[in-house]
Write an enzyme that holds these catalytic residues in place. Sequence first.
Site, short mmCIF file in Angstrom:
data_model
loop_
_atom_site.label_atom_id
_atom_site.label_comp_id
_atom_site.label_asym_id
_atom_site.label_seq_id
_atom_site.Cartn_x
_atom_site.Cartn_y
_atom_site.Cartn_z
N THR A 30 0.98 -1.39 0.03
CA THR A 30 -0.01 -0.27 0.36
C THR A 30 0.66 1.17 -0.14
OG1 THR A 30 -0.07 0.14 2.16
CG2 THR A 30 -1.58 -1.51 1.38
N CYS A 34 2.42 2.60 9.70
CA CYS A 34 1.41 2.60 10.81
C CYS A 34 2.25 2.24 12.18
CB CYS A 34 0.39 1.17 10.31
SG CYS A 34 -0.65 1.39 8.80
N ARG A 63 4.20 7.13 3.08
CA ARG A 63 3.88 8.02 3.59
C ARG A 63 2.63 7.60 4.92
NH1 ARG A 63 -2.00 7.40 2.75
NH2 ARG A 63 -2.43 5.77 0.92
N ASP A 437 18.10 12.74 49.91
CA ASP A 437 16.92 13.10 50.58
C ASP A 437 16.18 12.56 51.95
OD1 ASP A 437 13.61 13.63 50.71
OD2 ASP A 437 14.25 14.47 48.54
#
Length: 515
Positions: A30, A34, A63, A437
Amino acid sequence: MHEDVERCVRAVQSKDARFDGWFFTAVLTTGIYCRPSCPVVPPKPKNMTFYPSAAAAQQAGFRACKRCRPDATPGSPEWNERADLAARAMRLIKDGVVDREGVPGLAARLGYSTRQIERQLQAEVGAGPGALARAQRAQAARLLIETSTLPMADVAFAAGFSSIRTFNDTVRAVFGLSPTELRHRGRPTDPAGAVTLRLPFRAPLCPDNLFGHLVAASVPGVEEWRSGAYRRTLRLPHGHGIAELRPTGAAYVQCTLTLSDLRDLTTAINRCRRLLDLDADPAATDDLLGQDPALAPLVRKNPGRRIPQTVDGKEFAIRAVLGQRLSLAAARRHTARLVAAHGEAVTDPGGGLTHLFPTPVLLAGIGATGLALPLEHRDRVLTMATALAHRDIDLGTGTDWQQARAGLRTLPGVDPRTVETIALRALGDPDAFPVADPRVGAAAAELGLPASPAALTGHAAAWQPWRGYAVQHLWAAGDAPISRMPTGDVVAGREATVPRPGARSTEPALTRVHP
């Protein structure tokens, strides 16, 4: 991870969102790419190929999928876990350095040649700094196209493109749609107003200590909690801005940005993501820390804790040394006075923010007599501001963590606890461990862990490289304000709590103070 084909295929077939951002799936039949959790039917394994970054997939000619929007995935947590050249370069590119200074500017900041950086990034993420910056520009353009009604020419230059033609070509190549078609799919807002978007993250996320810590230590005028959102001013490369960050309970944080210059959009987004540690991998941290019998109940109760970081490392360092050996209330009071006296004024139509935090250059130039602070704290602030102003210490996103620590240790009056706190929240080192701390020691003792710093450091070797996340669990083990969400607006240093039924007074109470 993209080279482990079998593992990638399993992640795609199971639509596992935990791997979003770790790799991208390109479909040969295609021509699209993705995220692993794309909701469409997975392609056949023989038609899949995998890339380590969206830029690499785009460079190979694929794309972006219109369904899953892989360009909007959380960033790879790998770049926030490492301190090598590739990780430092990726952090700087995300902060917009290539757009502002070019690849030579990036190389100069890192102290390497452009060829070395190009070669390293190609090997690590499959794309060079130019391609990575191009992918980032495309994402910024898409946000502006879909969320504003700005003219396309303004969108192009705000996103960092040098010409309208390049803008059009890039948008078509990356998204398969023209800018006009993208706008029709979006939901534009006021062109002169704020840009509202979603900041995705890997679930789960525990917002209590994340927002609670930021709000409990907030500086009036610079930060506030209003109507269920943390708001703060931002000093940006081309101007200033105001960020509003709202936890939603979904897999994203709602972000509203009001910017004086839209060219700062990408930088502002990435600084907000960094502030909330949204690119973290909670599965990895919780799995490791959950193996300790003492921490396991805390991890099960509140999975997905993040490290509240900062939008400006220099600002945090100055606040850290100013607040050294002070109560939270006293530190906020002195810092608020510093901001009111020397911060740059801004206008906030939507709230009560009034100033940008003063820059190190400004504070260093004021001198000892110009700062209305107790002598001990004034000297530390001036020492830190001078070191930052002269660039003797670099606390930027691309700095070497160990080199920055070494520089901080040379400053007189800066104790080891403050050095590690700056490394944790300003540098973003996930393995920073402020073991001195008192809150860490007290919480460790309550859990049956060694309470002395030396013994606890030895025990915590098993927590590496996530000791910073273990500290978040220890800090939140008690009932201090930093471990819980505010119950009302915290504006100008005061908290308006929700009145109890039948209460006679609705006067705002002082902000809860962490001892």
